[in-house]
Design an enzyme around this catalytic site. Structure first.
Site, PDB file in Angstrom:
ATOM      1  N   ASP B 104     -36.801  -6.430  54.988  1.00  0.00           N
ATOM      2  CA  ASP B 104     -36.365  -7.803  55.281  1.00  0.00           C
ATOM      3  C   ASP B 104     -35.484  -8.357  54.161  1.00  0.00           C
ATOM      4  O   ASP B 104     -35.683  -8.050  52.991  1.00  0.00           O
ATOM      5  CB  ASP B 104     -37.564  -8.738  55.534  1.00  0.00           C
ATOM      6  N   GLU B 169     -41.773  -9.105  53.115  1.00  0.00           N
ATOM      7  CA  GLU B 169     -41.980  -9.256  51.677  1.00  0.00           C
ATOM      8  C   GLU B 169     -41.486 -10.619  51.233  1.00  0.00           C
ATOM      9  O   GLU B 169     -42.103 -11.274  50.404  1.00  0.00           O
ATOM     10  CB  GLU B 169     -41.240  -8.145  50.903  1.00  0.00           C
ATOM     11  N   HIS B 393     -30.715 -13.003  46.500  1.00  0.00           N
ATOM     12  CA  HIS B 393     -30.831 -14.304  47.177  1.00  0.00           C
ATOM     13  C   HIS B 393     -29.577 -15.169  47.032  1.00  0.00           C
ATOM     14  O   HIS B 393     -29.561 -16.292  47.507  1.00  0.00           O
ATOM     15  CB  HIS B 393     -32.047 -15.107  46.672  1.00  0.00           C
TER      16      HIS B 393
END
Lengths: 424, 424
Positions: B104, B169, B393
């Site tokens: 993910d 996760e 991110h």
């Protein structure tokens, strides 16, 4: 003021009590929120003509208004928002007066905060309830009832009386500005905003600000690698407290002595960051800057911006990312009438002759349309009315019915004192 | 480790370079965001079977998972989110290992922050770009490539190797928890999260909090009659800084010495008030509480709540309106493996034999699934991978392709050291 005159007014009041209670209830039951003022204004027209006054109304010209530097409104048209005027011509030789009242009410907020329908107009334990009861349909009815009582006891005044029912007071005063541009003027203005019958010769102005602050994002687990916009906001709010202190230390008019902070700066809204485990890189603060009658709105803006400039914040971050300051939404001009002015003296004398005690005279903690009369039309303006400030804009707004009637008597005496009785 | 073995691995790598570059690109091009992991997992299945490993997959039983105290997810089903397992049985007598990777990826955020399509997988100047490149599809490919190279040079290991491609996760580890409940276990776990090849034997845990603060409303012009939830929030944030300082003063493990704040408390979001000229009567703060491997999540919660209790805030306002503390969203368990543990020593030795220098060993500043292995399955877990944490991110996420290949060599050596070579 001779006692028999006051007695006559009180006697006349007894016959009008039920009728005007009903008129107040009906007026509250019309939800005259922003853009929805028309039905309320039609009711005011009827009330004016019931008294026997000459009725006029006009639709403000938005194109002309928009060009005026003090215009502030979010509307696109006044088509369904007329201004109502009631005129009572004097016989000549007295002072003229504008009685200025606003029909617009603020939104009701959450329905579940109200015990009853926000527009119920219900009477209970001496109070009438509903949005607008205190701000300021109660005061409006007091003014109209004063004129009714003077008419009932067949008084003739020397000066002209101009009653105005305006819109948009709650969002910056475009309605009152329209009456000024339309040419209405007089020797003094009385506005029956809810002061609990205190007399407000000084009006606090105000302007809204929006501050945009930058930070630098990082993962929350290494937050020291970022720069938190929330921590920067805390510095800025500290600085705003310093600015407020500095601005208020200058205020030395004794009328402010009962106000802990004469011209406050309110931080009303904060919003920043979008993820619990990220360092916030953006934040907005919105607030209201109080403006003293001793300064202009522009001066207040300039000082505020200067004191939030990078150099004054003493933090290199702001050199790199200065605070972006926006002025938005509503603004109210500050206003002032000297206590020695005959218009003030006439009101103070009227109060003393009715109550046999001195009125409380204070500076207002908020702005009203009095600032526009004072600064744009250069007409002295006083704010005084029944109703209690603290109840305005809140759920379960109410007004004590007896205060509405007492204020009507007081206004009738004041009109006689100021406009002069024609005893012929 | 003898040099000829490393040389053989490097030689094998040359033949697989183009193929695995392509495999990484393709894996990045599948947008395996929350609930959309299926196509990515099917690709992993294919990659595993290309190497010749035994492939298994299973759909976690959400009913069973939901009953587990460490379960944390917003999903209603795993139907389209299988877990993929690749098993390489050892010949017996060695240590077993779980290689745990998550498929993910976090959302891409604003498209205009990316120079290119967030799922482009484009190669430029030595880097491959795309959401998930560094966190952690690069590391996943390194692991698979390590197994491929060992297979290519016809190595037989004594211990079992279990490769796991999990989901969730990024939102609390439900996928890894499912593998634990399914019964998968080993003598050690390696997770190739992006550490830039630093070795993380300590994992910071974390939990999200939401604080709800009350104020008392008033008009901004008389702000002193209200109680500002924004000013209360400033006190609370000051207190949070104190709590952070107190919690970090206790941390004395030398592995934390390079981290300015070993277990930070991040205030990530603030939102309060709804009108510039009203005193705000409500405010929310959201943030992330870092949890040390020396404490449990529950202990950290308790201490945080206690230090924000009315008595500790020393302000009577909070006696009347205590802060409402909610724990919500994701949480990651902290984890720890002693540096003297043979699993650690095997990885350190492998690093030294490849690079002829000591590895950097640090505590992780964030949580990973290693906490679940450590605290729920009681299996020692280490986090180390190619890719750089700071790029995870964020827009324009990328990974240096050479680091993916270097890590594959390192993992191959480590597997040989830990699981033991069967030289028969």
């Amino acid at each position: 003021m001779d006692t028999s005159f006051i007695t006559a007014l009180k006697k006349a009041l007894e016959k009008r009590r039920a009728e005007y209670t009903e008129k107040l209830k009906k007026l509250i039951q019309v939800p005259t929120t922003f853009l929805n003022e028309q039905h309320g204004q039609r009711l005011i027209e009827k009330y004016i003509s019931d008294i026997g006054l000459e009725v006029n109304s006009f639709i403000p010209n938005i194109k002309v208004l928009k060009k005026h530097p003090s215009y502030m409104s979010n509307r696109d048209t006044f088509e369904n928002s007329p201004i109502i005027i009631g005129e009572w011509k004097g016989s000549g030789g007295g002072n003229s007066i504008i009685l200025n009242s606003h029909i617009d009410v603020v939104p009701t907020g959450e329905r579940n905060q109200w015990y009853d329908d926000p527009f119920s107009g219900v009477f209970q334990d001496g109070f009438i309830y509903g949005r607008g009861a205190t701000d300021m349909k109660g005061g409006t009815i007091s003014l109209l009832l004063a004129l009714q009582l003077l008419s009932d006891i067949q008084v003739t005044l020397k000066g002209d009386v101009i009653f105005q029912s305006v819109v948009d007071e709650e969002c910056g005063g475009a309605g009152t500005l329209a009456t000024i541009l339309e040419g209405y003027k007089a020797d003094g203005v009385l506005i029956p905003e809810p002061t609990n019958q205190k007399i407000f010769p000084l009006q606090q102005g105000s302007i809204w600000f929006r501050l945009k602050l930058r930070g630098r994002s990082a993962h929350g687990g290494t937050r020291y690698e970022g720069v938190s916009a929330i921590e920067k906001a805390m510095q800025v709010i500290q600085q705003i407290r310093q600015i407020e202190m500095r601005r208020n230390q200058r205020i030395n008019d004794p009328l402010y002595q009962n106000l802990p902070i004469p011209i406050p700066i309110n931080v009303g809204k904060i919003s920043g960051g979008d993820w619990p485990s990220s360092v916030p890189d953006y934040l907005e603060i919105e607030g209201r800057l109080g403006v003293s009658p001793e300064e202009t709105i522009e001066e207040a803006k300039e000082e505020f911006s200067y004191l939030l400039s990078p150099a004054l914040l003493q933090d290199p971050w702001f050199e790199q990312y200065p605070i972006d300051i926006e002025w938005f939404g509503a603004s109210w001009l500050p206003g002032k009438i000297e206590q020695t002015h005959p218009f003030m003296k006439a009101l103070v004398d009227s109060f003393e002759s009715l109550y046999h005690k001195k009125p409380r005279i204070e500076a207002s903690p908020w702005g009203t349309d009095a600032g526009l009369f004072s600064q744009v039309a250069h007409i002295p303006a006083i704010v005084m009315g029944p109703g209690i400030t603290e109840l305005a804009h809140f759920p379960n707004e109410k007004i004590k019915l007896e205060n509405v009637f007492e204020s009507a008597i007081l206004y009738a005496i004041f009109l006689t004192n100021w406009c002069k009785l024609d005893s012929d």
